[in-house]
Design a protein around this motif. Structure first.
Motif, short mmCIF file in Angstrom:
data_model
loop_
_atom_site.label_atom_id
_atom_site.label_comp_id
_atom_site.label_asym_id
_atom_site.label_seq_id
_atom_site.Cartn_x
_atom_site.Cartn_y
_atom_site.Cartn_z
N GLU A 223 0.83 -1.21 0.00
CA GLU A 223 0.00 0.00 0.00
C GLU A 223 0.87 1.26 0.00
O GLU A 223 0.53 2.25 -0.65
N ALA A 239 -11.01 4.92 -4.84
CA ALA A 239 -11.34 3.80 -3.95
C ALA A 239 -12.71 3.27 -4.35
O ALA A 239 -13.63 4.05 -4.62
N ASP A 241 -15.72 0.07 -3.55
CA ASP A 241 -16.23 -0.98 -2.66
C ASP A 241 -17.25 -1.79 -3.45
O ASP A 241 -18.17 -1.23 -4.05
N ASP A 331 -12.52 -4.40 -1.10
CA ASP A 331 -12.18 -2.98 -1.24
C ASP A 331 -10.99 -2.83 -2.18
O ASP A 331 -10.05 -3.63 -2.15
N GLU A 333 -8.16 0.11 -3.64
CA GLU A 333 -7.55 1.43 -3.52
C GLU A 333 -6.43 1.56 -4.55
O GLU A 333 -5.66 0.61 -4.75
N PHE A 364 -10.03 4.00 3.71
CA PHE A 364 -9.69 2.66 3.24
C PHE A 364 -9.05 1.91 4.40
O PHE A 364 -8.01 2.30 4.90
N ARG A 365 -9.71 0.82 4.84
CA ARG A 365 -9.23 0.01 5.97
C ARG A 365 -8.97 0.86 7.21
O ARG A 365 -8.01 0.65 7.94
#
Length: 727
Positions: A223, A239, A241, A331, A333, A364-365
């Protein structure tokens, strides 16, 4: 007991008579089946056509039977009353059955022990007792109840026929339940948002362990590489979902039925089952099947999976990098070039339903990510930090520091330590040392550990505005990889455990900085790509050994990041020659231990008694002297890695670096003055001791002790008394 045939007497079917179900090849899918468990063979139906199968079953029922047996038990006579009252009745019946057809069982490779194991697994004691209580199982004479009417599925209505589907295979039925959560949990100033999800109780699945369940998610390093690349190329940050993610996965590929949850489901009559076509939440292989489908959809749009990080993908057009992304379950990103915003997910958006499509600003997370107009990317976790539950301890309990925790206190400790661990691993490098202290205290926990955890949670909440920035002006193509390491000595925690307190806590930062940092007195922008804090794997006998050990760990982590970064930027990667890839990149190995720096720079032989350290030091010296590598010493007051290794470490240096992004190896005038001041203070203390006469007194005492020891020794020329013979 009938005579058992020998192996030579066991009949073997001719090649033309072999059962195709027994001899056919077993289908094995490497993407879906687990290679740790034995393969299972799925038997085909007796007949290809349903009508033909019904005719064959009816012919078997009408087959001639032995005297005294009923048609419903053409080959097996079983008394329900005896089965319910005599524990050994069914075992004897099963053995009689086996020895009666032993030749056939041996032909199929089933011996008596395997056969009896199968019998013991099928327990129907409650059904035999129920049948015996109604006298339905009486086969030894007496009044018999009227036989049950036999019904064929083809003769009943469709509505009733559905109630039987799947019930004849109880081992294929898995129960379900509802899971209700607050979707806004962890978000400050957000109201309650209810969410219900139907999940499978997968631990009751009889096929558990037969299918692969591994589904990769992006690592913290992947990441960081993704965000650094997006900042450098000024990709538009996105991002996504995926809605009902597991329903978008591959088909389950096996026969399995679902028992509705308590209260039933709308539109489903009581007693009916659901046949699973997709592996929904709770199935062991659900995440794996979704990952395979997601990977296929991304590849259909031209995305290519990394060879090093399974959840990292690249999009290249005409050899140029035009997009990069990471996945975490459902998810996504990443970032894409502004010219291909619609093209990047053209096909996958048709196959997958994206519930959200965020641009430049999203969560994100648990990480709050925001991209500025100039390309800089900020990462924070303010909402998560403020939502952490405070640890409450009674005043009376605080006085019992050595007492073990109660069950309730232990649950509180585990929950709060888990929250702190997630926050520290994802972003908060300033809490890495404190998190290590908490995680190493999870066994043998006492009240003192809970008090410390309360303090750590307070630090996390008060520092909720902590922010890390990925600077867009850091050149990834020519940048220098910095290995910044530090270590304490014999500062292991918790210190009340003998096996822990003599180990050393150390850590490292891996950064990428502009090449100007290597110039004399140079200062340059840098981005953090990774950080780590841990105990040494062994007890180190010196500070030199502890510092060298953690610098060696930093070297390994840095090599991995260099290769991964090369793959992201160029796509041209030959893993067999990874050392050459590492040597192409400029690297700097930085330590604040003068002894380590001198050891790596000079060619002197190690005088340490720790020979293991001497070997590790020789390997480390060889590594840092490879092409394009250099070693640097930095003032300990300017080493941001101090926060990873020491309790109560000064954190202003780290905060200033995070604010400006600037780093330099050159000792600042302020720190140089501070060093000189401390040196003068040490000299003054030594002079004061000399003025007090303490040193002279210690010298005189040592001389007097040496005189006494010498006087007790005999003179060399003094004759020794002769010993009598035999004495």
């Amino acid at each position: 007991e009938p005579a058992r045939p020998t192996a030579a007497e066991t009949p073997v079917a001719a090649a033309d008579d072999l059962d195709p179900d027994l001899m056919s090849e077993i289908d094995w899918d490497p993407e879906g089946d687990d290679y740790h468990t034995p393969l299972r063979r799925q038997l085909s139906p007796m007949m290809e056509e349903t009508e033909g199968e019904a005719i064959e079953r009816e012919a078997k029922r009408q087959r001639a039977i032995e005297p005294g047996e009923r048609a419903n038990f053409a080959s097996e006579g079983c008394d329900a009353y005896m089965a319910a009252t005599s524990p050994s009745y069914l075992s004897h019946k099963a053995l009689d059955r086996y020895y009666k057809h032993e030749a056939a069982y041996l032909t199929s490779g089933v011996n008596v022990s395997e056969f009896m194991f199968g019998v013991r697994r099928n327990v129907f004691q409650d059904k035999y007792e129920a049948l015996a209580s109604t006298d339905g199982g009486n086969t030894n004479g007496g009044v018999k109840k009227k036989g049950r009417k036999e019904l064929k599925l083809s003769e009943i209505s469709d509505e009733h026929r559905q109630l039987f589907v799947g019930r004849e295979k109880p081992e294929l039925i898995v129960p379900t339940r509802w899971v209700r959560t607050n979707k806004n949990d962890g978000l400050v100033d957000k109201g309650f948002l209810a969410k219900s999800r139907l999940v499978v109780q997968g631990f009751k699945d009889k096929s558990l362990g037969y299918y692969r369940r591994d589904a990769p998610t992006a690592s913290a390093v992947a990441e960081s590489i993704c965000l650094a690349v997006c900042a450098y190329y000024k990709f538009i940050l996105i991002a996504k979902d995926i809605k009902n993610a597991y329903f978008s996965g591959k088909s389950v590929g096996r026969e399995i039925y679902l028992e509705p949850p308590k209260g039933g489901l709308p539109g489903l009559e009581p007693g009916r089952l659901l046949k699973a076509k997709k592996a929904i939440y709770g199935f062991a292989e659900a995440a794996r099947l979704f990952w395979l489908a997601l990977k296929e959809h991304l590849e259909s749009d031209g995305w290519k999976e990394s060879r090093l990080e399974p959840a990292l993908f690249y999009l290249r057009l005409e050899g140029k990098l035009r997009g990069i992304l990471v996945t975490h379950v459902d998810d996504i990103e990443g970032g894409v070039h502004h010219s291909i915003m619609d093209q990047a997910f053209a096909k996958s958006s048709q196959a997958l339903e994206f519930a959200t499509n965020h641009v430049r600003d999203f969560i994100f997370r648990g990480r709050e990510i925001r991209q500025h107009e100039n390309g800089h990317i900020d990462v924070a976790m303010r909402n998560y930090a403020l939502s952490m539950r405070t640890v409450k301890i009674d005043q009376a309990r605080r006085k019992q520091l050595k007492e073990e925790l109660t069950e309730e206190e232990q649950n509180t400790f585990q929950s709060s330590a888990g929250e702190l661990g997630w926050l520290a691993r994802q972003l908060r490098c300033d809490l890495a040392y404190e998190n290590g202290v908490a995680q190493r205290s999870k066994t043998g926990t006492c009240v003192a550990d809970l008090v410390l955890l309360k303090q750590f949670v307070g630090l996390a909440r008060r520092g909720a505005d902590f922010k890390q920035r990925f600077w867009s002006d850091v050149d990834l193509e020519t940048g220098v990889i910095l290995h910044l390491a530090d270590s304490g000595h014999a500062n292991g925690t918790p210190d009340h455990k003998e096996e822990m307190k003599y180990k050393s806590v150390g850590g490292y930062f891996i950064l990428v900085a502009n090449k100007e940092i290597l110039e004399e007195g140079g200062e340059a922008r840098a981005n953090i790509l990774a950080f780590h804090s841990s105990l040494t794997k062994r007890v180190c006998r010196s500070t030199l050994a502890a510092e060298a050990s953690h610098l060696a760990e930093a070297v390994e982590a840095g090599d991995w990041i260099i290769v991964l970064l090369e793959e992201a930027l160029t796509g041209d990667l030959d893993l067999s020659s990874w050392p050459a890839i590492v040597e192409k990149r400029r690297r700097a190995y930085i330590t604040d231990a003068r002894s380590v720096y001198d050891y790596l720079e000079k060619d002197a032989t190690s005088t340490s008694n720790d020979k293991r350290m001497a070997i590790e030091g020789a390997l480390l010296r060889e590594t840092v002297r490879r092409p394009n590598a250099s070693t640097h010493w930095v003032d300990g007051a300017q080493n941001i890695a101090n926060v990873l290794t020491k309790h109560g470490a000064e954190k202003d240096t780290l905060r200033e670096f995070l604010r400006s992004g600037l780093m330099s190896f050159e000792q600042s005038p302020e720190n140089a003055a501070l060093k000189e001041k401390k040196r003068l203070e040490r000299q003054q203390r030594k002079a004061n001791r000399d003025a007090d006469g303490k040193k002279e007194a210690q010298t005189l005492a040592r001389q007097l002790e040496a005189v006494r020891n010498a006087e007790e020794l005999p003179y060399e020329d003094e004759p020794q008394p002769k010993k009598e013979q035999g004495v």
